[in-house]
Design a protein around this motif. Structure first.
Motif, PDB file in Angstrom:
ATOM      1  N   CYS A 143      -5.691   9.309   0.271  1.00 54.84           N
ATOM      2  CA  CYS A 143      -4.479   8.265   0.168  1.00 54.84           C
ATOM      3  C   CYS A 143      -3.845   8.030   1.699  1.00 54.84           C
ATOM      4  N   ALA A 144      -4.075   9.226   2.465  1.00 51.90           N
ATOM      5  CA  ALA A 144      -3.758   9.152   4.219  1.00 51.90           C
ATOM      6  C   ALA A 144      -4.687   8.006   4.696  1.00 51.90           C
ATOM      7  N   GLU A 145      -6.072   8.306   4.563  1.00 48.83           N
ATOM      8  CA  GLU A 145      -7.017   7.640   5.111  1.00 48.83           C
ATOM      9  C   GLU A 145      -6.736   5.979   4.535  1.00 48.83           C
ATOM     10  N   LEU A 146      -6.670   5.896   3.381  1.00 48.29           N
ATOM     11  CA  LEU A 146      -6.524   4.521   2.878  1.00 48.29           C
ATOM     12  C   LEU A 146      -5.123   3.639   3.623  1.00 48.29           C
TER      13      LEU A 146
ATOM     14  N   LEU B  94      -0.009  -4.840   2.340  1.00 50.85           N
ATOM     15  CA  LEU B  94       0.651  -3.555   2.433  1.00 50.85           C
ATOM     16  C   LEU B  94       0.957  -3.028   1.097  1.00 50.85           C
ATOM     17  N   SER B  95       0.386  -3.806   0.050  1.00 50.75           N
ATOM     18  CA  SER B  95       0.542  -3.199  -1.301  1.00 50.75           C
ATOM     19  C   SER B  95      -0.351  -1.901  -1.608  1.00 50.75           C
ATOM     20  N   ILE B  96      -1.523  -1.821  -0.716  1.00 51.86           N
ATOM     21  CA  ILE B  96      -2.320  -0.607  -0.651  1.00 51.86           C
ATOM     22  C   ILE B  96      -1.503   0.470  -0.227  1.00 51.86           C
ATOM     23  N   VAL B  97      -0.738   0.345   0.779  1.00 51.40           N
ATOM     24  CA  VAL B  97       0.243   1.236   1.382  1.00 51.40           C
ATOM     25  C   VAL B  97       1.235   1.768   0.456  1.00 51.40           C
ATOM     26  N   ALA B  98       1.861   0.708  -0.385  1.00 50.02           N
ATOM     27  CA  ALA B  98       2.982   1.482  -1.503  1.00 50.02           C
ATOM     28  C   ALA B  98       2.201   2.107  -2.473  1.00 50.02           C
ATOM     29  N   ASN B  99       0.744   1.978  -2.754  1.00 53.44           N
ATOM     30  CA  ASN B  99       0.076   2.694  -3.897  1.00 53.44           C
ATOM     31  C   ASN B  99      -0.424   3.954  -3.428  1.00 53.44           C
ATOM     32  N   VAL B 100      -0.424   4.297  -2.085  1.00 58.41           N
ATOM     33  CA  VAL B 100      -1.043   5.616  -1.807  1.00 58.41           C
ATOM     34  C   VAL B 100       0.171   6.160  -1.035  1.00 58.41           C
ATOM     35  N   SER B 101       1.611   6.255  -1.346  1.00 55.95           N
ATOM     36  CA  SER B 101       2.698   6.504  -0.688  1.00 55.95           C
ATOM     37  C   SER B 101       3.702   7.179  -1.728  1.00 55.95           C
ATOM     38  N   GLU B 102       4.359   8.136  -1.378  1.00 54.81           N
ATOM     39  CA  GLU B 102       5.608   8.629  -1.956  1.00 54.81           C
ATOM     40  C   GLU B 102       6.545   7.750  -1.373  1.00 54.81           C
ATOM     41  N   ALA B 103       6.631   7.408  -0.187  1.00 57.20           N
ATOM     42  CA  ALA B 103       7.646   6.454   0.495  1.00 57.20           C
ATOM     43  C   ALA B 103       7.016   6.012   1.672  1.00 57.20           C
ATOM     44  N   TRP B 104       7.273   4.687   2.011  1.00 58.84           N
ATOM     45  CA  TRP B 104       6.910   4.110   3.267  1.00 58.84           C
ATOM     46  C   TRP B 104       8.041   3.049   3.675  1.00 58.84           C
ATOM     47  N   GLY B 105       7.739   2.711   4.931  1.00 56.88           N
ATOM     48  CA  GLY B 105       8.685   1.706   5.641  1.00 56.88           C
ATOM     49  C   GLY B 105       8.357   1.572   6.989  1.00 56.88           C
ATOM     50  N   ALA B 106       9.365   0.703   7.690  1.00 58.32           N
ATOM     51  CA  ALA B 106       9.112   0.330   9.201  1.00 58.32           C
ATOM     52  C   ALA B 106      10.451   0.654   9.877  1.00 58.32           C
TER      53      ALA B 106
ATOM     54  N   VAL C 168       5.833   1.954  11.595  1.00 56.51           N
ATOM     55  CA  VAL C 168       5.403   1.743  10.428  1.00 56.51           C
ATOM     56  C   VAL C 168       4.783   3.171   9.922  1.00 56.51           C
ATOM     57  N   TRP C 169       5.589   3.738   8.826  1.00 59.48           N
ATOM     58  CA  TRP C 169       5.322   4.917   8.536  1.00 59.48           C
ATOM     59  C   TRP C 169       5.094   5.054   6.948  1.00 59.48           C
ATOM     60  N   PHE C 170       4.349   6.264   6.376  1.00 63.75           N
ATOM     61  CA  PHE C 170       4.316   6.444   4.945  1.00 63.75           C
ATOM     62  C   PHE C 170       3.928   7.853   4.854  1.00 63.75           C
ATOM     63  N   THR C 171       4.483   8.401   3.768  1.00 63.04           N
ATOM     64  CA  THR C 171       4.040   9.669   3.286  1.00 63.04           C
ATOM     65  C   THR C 171       3.161   9.713   2.241  1.00 63.04           C
ATOM     66  N   PRO C 172       1.957   9.933   2.537  1.00 65.29           N
ATOM     67  CA  PRO C 172       0.764   9.939   1.559  1.00 65.29           C
ATOM     68  C   PRO C 172       0.938  10.731   0.293  1.00 65.29           C
ATOM     69  N   THR C 173       0.546  10.018  -0.708  1.00 70.91           N
ATOM     70  CA  THR C 173       0.554  10.926  -2.126  1.00 70.91           C
ATOM     71  C   THR C 173      -0.663  11.429  -2.418  1.00 70.91           C
ATOM     72  N   VAL C 174      -1.015  12.285  -3.501  1.00 71.98           N
ATOM     73  CA  VAL C 174      -2.092  13.085  -4.131  1.00 71.98           C
ATOM     74  C   VAL C 174      -3.164  12.125  -4.743  1.00 71.98           C
ATOM     75  N   GLU C 175      -2.407  11.019  -5.522  1.00 65.34           N
ATOM     76  CA  GLU C 175      -3.228  10.259  -6.029  1.00 65.34           C
ATOM     77  C   GLU C 175      -2.789   8.690  -6.045  1.00 65.34           C
ATOM     78  N   ILE C 176      -3.779   7.774  -6.274  1.00 64.56           N
ATOM     79  CA  ILE C 176      -3.334   6.299  -5.858  1.00 64.56           C
ATOM     80  C   ILE C 176      -2.515   6.003  -7.349  1.00 64.56           C
ATOM     81  N   ALA C 177      -1.529   5.165  -7.036  1.00 61.96           N
ATOM     82  CA  ALA C 177      -0.644   4.838  -8.164  1.00 61.96           C
ATOM     83  C   ALA C 177      -1.096   3.481  -8.699  1.00 61.96           C
ATOM     84  N   ASP C 178      -0.668   3.195  -9.889  1.00 62.27           N
ATOM     85  CA  ASP C 178      -1.194   2.020 -10.504  1.00 62.27           C
ATOM     86  C   ASP C 178       0.177   1.007 -10.236  1.00 62.27           C
TER      87      ASP C 178
END
Length: 314
Positions: free
Chosen positions: A39-42, A104-116, A125-135
């Motif tokens: 998720c971090a790399e994506l 940025l929908s990809i960022v939304a799906n690989v994050s616990e939280a994200w924003g600018a 622009v920041w994000f907290t990567p999550t363990v699994e890609i969300a649906d």
């Protein structure tokens, strides 16, 4: 453990995305959070691409936050909010860019939280990567700190005090300003993204806001005068700072001094991905802020050089 990996300045070409992915992979491994790698790399692929296409150089990547919630940050020099990236023509060597164009929908799906976080000199622009890609649509992003006029200081009434901070070493003073801004931003983002995990962050963020309003002139906009020394290159080394402040701000300053010690303890316990202050920084900041307290109570100014000779800072 506090992250020791320095921020990476990205070159303005297609290889920047690969460099950023390599950097964030190494950072996650250094923290022992290898489950976040995919998720971090994506997320990094999208945000670096966005910064290159729609931002402005320089572009950097770094990691902040906590070990439990490491936050990846992409910084560029454009204060405009993030935009959706555009598709690129790819070659066989640039498979890493295959995610570009999905937005940025990809960022939304690989994050616990994200924003600018926006400011006058650019955006992060920041994000907290999550363990699994969300649906689905993923988490909603948060934009904070739009550029504009700084908060206005409180109107000074009859209960004001003239504070003279004498012989301020300007290198340490500039370092203090940078430290203040970094901590203010850090606790604000923690309070926005992970309020339940870090309830103290909201209180600290509110304290920063109060201090900035009450001591705006003293913490970055005061009038520097009375040069005490000059460096060999002609630049000032030390100067006097004269500020008028509400007497009631002294209690806010006292709480802020305690807060800095608390944050240092968090860093030593490896609960934040930043380093605790050095002994020199602690000594300077206690003297600098202590002058507000002492003079608000009727005391006389103590020059920095004298404070160093008299032992512990009050």
């Amino acid at each position: 453990m506090p992250l020791s990996r320095p921020a990476l300045l990205l070159r303005p070409d297609s290889r920047a995305v690969q460099d950023a992915r390599t950097w964030v992979r190494a950072a996650c491994e250094e923290l022992g959070r290898t489950e976040l790698l995919d998720c971090a790399e994506l997320g990094v692929s999208e945000l670096v691409s966005n910064a290159l296409f729609h931002g402005a150089a320089p572009v950097t990547i770094r990691m902040r936050g906590t070990v439990d919630h490491p936050r990846v940050e992409i910084r560029d020099a454009s204060p405009e909010p993030p935009l959706l990236p555009v598709p690129l023509a790819l070659d066989d060597e640039d498979e890493v860019l295959l995610t570009v164009g999905r937005g940025l929908s990809i960022v939304a799906n690989v994050s616990e939280a994200w924003g600018a976080d926006l400011d006058a000199s650019g955006k992060t622009v920041w994000f907290t990567p999550t363990v699994e890609i969300a649906d689905g649509d993923g988490v909603e992003g948060v934009i904070t700190g739009p550029p504009g006029a700084p908060p206005r200081p409180e109107r000074l009434g009859p209960e004001t005090v003239q504070v003279s901070i004498l012989g301020v070493p300007l290198a340490l003073y500039r370092g203090f300003e940078h430290h203040f801004r970094e901590l203010r931003r850090e606790v604000r983002l923690l309070s926005l993204a992970h309020a339940e995990d870090y309830p103290l962050a909201a209180s600290l963020s509110a304290l920063f806001g109060t201090l900035e309003r009450q001591l705006l002139d003293g913490l970055g906009h005061g009038q520097l005068s009375g040069v005490i020394g000059t460096a060999s290159n002609g630049e000032r080394e030390t100067a006097d700072l004269h500020v008028r402040m509400p007497r009631s701000a002294a209690e806010t300053v006292r709480r802020f001094i305690d807060m800095l010690d608390l944050i240092d303890e968090f860093c030593r316990q490896e609960r934040l991905l930043v380093l605790a202050r050095s002994p020199e920084q602690v000594t300077f900041q206690r003297w600098f802020l202590g002058e507000y307290l002492a003079q608000a109570s009727g005391g006389r100014p103590t020059r920095w050089s004298e404070a160093q000779m008299t032992g512990p800072i009050r």
